[in-house]
Design a protein around this motif. Structure first.
Motif, PDB file in Angstrom:
ATOM      1  N   SER A 169       0.834  -1.197   0.000  1.00 31.50           N
ATOM      2  CA  SER A 169       0.000   0.000   0.000  1.00 31.50           C
ATOM      3  C   SER A 169       0.878   1.260   0.000  1.00 31.50           C
ATOM      4  CB  SER A 169      -0.963  -0.041   1.187  1.00 31.50           C
ATOM      5  OG  SER A 169      -1.984   0.924   1.056  1.00 31.50           O
ATOM      6  N   LEU A 170       0.843   2.083   1.055  1.00 34.32           N
ATOM      7  CA  LEU A 170       1.712   3.255   1.110  1.00 34.32           C
ATOM      8  C   LEU A 170       3.177   2.838   1.050  1.00 34.32           C
ATOM      9  CD1 LEU A 170       2.254   6.288   1.536  1.00 34.32           C
ATOM     10  CD2 LEU A 170       2.112   5.864   4.004  1.00 34.32           C
ATOM     11  N   GLY A 171       3.515   1.722   1.685  1.00 38.07           N
ATOM     12  CA  GLY A 171       4.881   1.215   1.592  1.00 38.07           C
ATOM     13  C   GLY A 171       5.242   0.825   0.169  1.00 38.07           C
ATOM     14  N   LEU A 188      -2.265  10.808  -2.387  1.00 33.41           N
ATOM     15  CA  LEU A 188      -1.142   9.992  -2.837  1.00 33.41           C
ATOM     16  C   LEU A 188      -0.881  10.270  -4.315  1.00 33.41           C
ATOM     17  CD1 LEU A 188       0.603   7.802  -1.415  1.00 33.41           C
ATOM     18  CD2 LEU A 188      -0.851   6.097  -2.524  1.00 33.41           C
ATOM     19  N   PRO A 189       0.313  10.768  -4.663  1.00 34.07           N
ATOM     20  CA  PRO A 189       0.591  11.052  -6.076  1.00 34.07           C
ATOM     21  C   PRO A 189       0.572   9.777  -6.929  1.00 34.07           C
ATOM     22  CG  PRO A 189       2.180  12.165  -4.642  1.00 34.07           C
ATOM     23  CD  PRO A 189       1.418  11.201  -3.786  1.00 34.07           C
ATOM     24  N   VAL A 190       0.061   9.913  -8.156  1.00 34.42           N
ATOM     25  CA  VAL A 190       0.071   8.820  -9.133  1.00 34.42           C
ATOM     26  C   VAL A 190       1.251   9.031 -10.067  1.00 34.42           C
ATOM     27  CG1 VAL A 190      -1.186   7.729 -11.032  1.00 34.42           C
ATOM     28  CG2 VAL A 190      -2.414   8.466  -8.982  1.00 34.42           C
ATOM     29  N   PHE A 191       2.041   7.991 -10.283  1.00 40.01           N
ATOM     30  CA  PHE A 191       3.232   8.095 -11.114  1.00 40.01           C
ATOM     31  C   PHE A 191       2.843   8.142 -12.594  1.00 40.01           C
ATOM     32  CE2 PHE A 191       4.518   5.721  -7.286  1.00 40.01           C
ATOM     33  CZ  PHE A 191       5.490   6.575  -6.805  1.00 40.01           C
ATOM     34  N   GLY A 230      -2.560   2.557 -10.058  1.00 35.17           N
ATOM     35  CA  GLY A 230      -3.972   2.757 -10.350  1.00 35.17           C
ATOM     36  C   GLY A 230      -4.508   3.927  -9.531  1.00 35.17           C
ATOM     37  N   ARG A 231      -5.522   4.577 -10.053  1.00 35.86           N
ATOM     38  CA  ARG A 231      -6.050   5.762  -9.365  1.00 35.86           C
ATOM     39  C   ARG A 231      -6.753   5.364  -8.071  1.00 35.86           C
ATOM     40  NH1 ARG A 231      -9.234   4.587 -13.628  1.00 35.86           N
ATOM     41  NH2 ARG A 231     -11.472   4.293 -13.284  1.00 35.86           N
ATOM     42  N   ALA A 232      -6.764   6.296  -7.119  1.00 34.84           N
ATOM     43  CA  ALA A 232      -7.518   6.110  -5.886  1.00 34.84           C
ATOM     44  C   ALA A 232      -9.011   6.118  -6.201  1.00 34.84           C
ATOM     45  CB  ALA A 232      -7.179   7.208  -4.890  1.00 34.84           C
ATOM     46  N   SER A 255      -7.697  -1.623  -8.886  1.00 29.78           N
ATOM     47  CA  SER A 255      -6.735  -2.712  -9.063  1.00 29.78           C
ATOM     48  C   SER A 255      -6.610  -3.120 -10.526  1.00 29.78           C
ATOM     49  CB  SER A 255      -7.127  -3.912  -8.205  1.00 29.78           C
ATOM     50  OG  SER A 255      -8.438  -4.333  -8.488  1.00 29.78           O
ATOM     51  N   GLY A 256      -7.704  -2.999 -11.295  1.00 33.35           N
ATOM     52  CA  GLY A 256      -7.621  -3.316 -12.717  1.00 33.35           C
ATOM     53  C   GLY A 256      -6.675  -2.369 -13.434  1.00 33.35           C
ATOM     54  N   GLU A 257      -6.760  -1.095 -13.101  1.00 39.86           N
ATOM     55  CA  GLU A 257      -5.857  -0.120 -13.705  1.00 39.86           C
ATOM     56  C   GLU A 257      -4.426  -0.344 -13.232  1.00 39.86           C
ATOM     57  OE1 GLU A 257      -6.555   4.377 -14.699  1.00 39.86           O
ATOM     58  OE2 GLU A 257      -5.956   4.216 -12.592  1.00 39.86           O
ATOM     59  N   THR A 258      -4.257  -0.698 -11.951  1.00 40.12           N
ATOM     60  CA  THR A 258      -2.916  -0.997 -11.453  1.00 40.12           C
ATOM     61  C   THR A 258      -2.292  -2.139 -12.242  1.00 40.12           C
ATOM     62  OG1 THR A 258      -3.437  -0.251  -9.203  1.00 40.12           O
ATOM     63  CG2 THR A 258      -1.583  -1.773  -9.449  1.00 40.12           C
ATOM     64  N   ALA A 259      -3.050  -3.209 -12.439  1.00 41.15           N
ATOM     65  CA  ALA A 259      -2.535  -4.368 -13.164  1.00 41.15           C
ATOM     66  C   ALA A 259      -2.212  -4.011 -14.618  1.00 41.15           C
ATOM     67  CB  ALA A 259      -3.547  -5.502 -13.107  1.00 41.15           C
ATOM     68  N   GLU A 260      -3.111  -3.280 -15.265  1.00 39.32           N
ATOM     69  CA  GLU A 260      -2.921  -2.943 -16.677  1.00 39.32           C
ATOM     70  C   GLU A 260      -1.705  -2.038 -16.866  1.00 39.32           C
ATOM     71  OE1 GLU A 260      -2.861  -0.763 -20.222  1.00 39.32           O
ATOM     72  OE2 GLU A 260      -3.483   0.211 -18.356  1.00 39.32           O
ATOM     73  N   ARG A 261      -1.572  -1.014 -16.023  1.00 42.20           N
ATOM     74  CA  ARG A 261      -0.443  -0.097 -16.164  1.00 42.20           C
ATOM     75  C   ARG A 261       0.874  -0.783 -15.818  1.00 42.20           C
ATOM     76  NH1 ARG A 261      -0.220   5.256 -13.426  1.00 42.20           N
ATOM     77  NH2 ARG A 261       1.081   5.800 -15.222  1.00 42.20           N
ATOM     78  N   ALA A 262       0.849  -1.684 -14.824  1.00 43.19           N
ATOM     79  CA  ALA A 262       2.075  -2.396 -14.466  1.00 43.19           C
ATOM     80  C   ALA A 262       2.535  -3.277 -15.625  1.00 43.19           C
ATOM     81  CB  ALA A 262       1.846  -3.225 -13.214  1.00 43.19           C
TER      82      ALA A 262
END
Length: 285
Positions: free
Chosen positions: A126-128, A212-215, A155-157, A240-247
């Protein structure tokens, strides 16, 4: 009174519970205190001193007790350093480096330097996870392998998803516990002690309110270290879908795992992470 807590009594209750958790640390350990510009940073070190270093960064509203279920396994292969983030309810200083600056990275520089670490593997939740990824972007080459569990910043908040959980917070201990269950996604009698601990924490602690800034894509694209990303489909804090896709799109060497029916709390990944961080694939000091 420490301003990150609602009262001096609340602070003592949280820290007493944390000390009780530290007393159950399942492997031999050392408590290390590192001076930094943000104040003293508390670290629990375990495992062989000549093993490859592994730095662990917990999430917001937590401390190194996050890793109690993992540390016995990881400390068999690594010299683990479980770091209490500053500004969170652990034994580090209450300072909160601004997330939209290089202050978090400079703090981690001083922690790693104080521990005598040149390069290391890193696990962040998470924040870590956000902190670890920010560090990898700002300090290329210093982190050899990176694990991100439900990380922020990719992914966005999703604050609207949080509203049903937050609605019960004012309803005392029962309301806090219900909110924690909804946010973490944890259910069942076996997780009741965890929910109780987190509910007590948020009855006593003032969490960060900073966004939390988004990279951006170009920053994510600079990450050359192998990355394991684990997210849950029912995470109400981040998309989480956006996190997975962007990763998958941004990291050149990424292993992305999407766990069904899993919320923001990503538990039970000890063996998966150990395999990813196997000593044969990890640089040493």
């Amino acid at each position: 009174m420490n301003s990150i807590y609602k009262s001096a009594t609340a602070a003592e209750q949280v820290l007493q519970r944390y000390r009780e958790h530290l007393a159950t640390w399942p492997v031999p350990s050392e408590h290390v205190r590192i001076p930094t510009d943000a104040g003293e940073t508390f670290v629990v070190a375990s495992g062989p001193k000549d093993a490859p270093p592994l730095v662990l960064l917990h999430g917001a509203g937590a401390n190194t007790s996050t890793w109690l279920g993992d540390i016995a396994s990881w400390a068999g292969s690594f010299r683990t350093y479980a770091v209490d983030l500053v500004g969170e309810p652990g034994l580090s200083a209450p300072a909160r480096p601004r997330l939209d600056t290089d202050e978090p990275a400079r703090w981690l520089d001083q922690v790693l330097d104080g521990l005598g670490i040149t390069t290391c593997a890193m696990v962040g939740m998470s924040l870590g996870g956000w902190s670890a990824l920010d560090y990898v972007i700002r300090r290329p080459g210093r982190v050899t392998r990176l694990v991100l569990l439900c990380p922020g910043g990719i992914g966005r908040a999703t604050p609207l998803r949080m509203l049903p959980a937050m609605a019960t917070l004012p309803l005392g201990r029962w309301g806090r516990r219900r909110a924690v269950a909804r946010v973490t996604g944890l259910t069942g009698p076996e997780v009741a002690p965890v929910l109780d601990d987190v509910a007590q924490m948020f009855g006593a602690f003032r969490p960060r309110t900073e966004k939390l800034p988004v990279f951006p894509d170009d920053a994510l694209g600079t990450v050359t270290a192998p990355v394991l990303v684990v997210v849950g489909t029912r995470d109400v804090m981040f998309d989480s879908g956006e996190t997975a896709e962007r990763a998958r799109r941004s990291f050149p060497d990424a292993d992305v795992q999407v766990l069904p029916d899993t919320g923001h709390a990503i538990l039970g990944q000890t063996d998966r992470i150990l395999t990813f961080l196997s000593p044969s694939r990890t640089d040493t000091r």
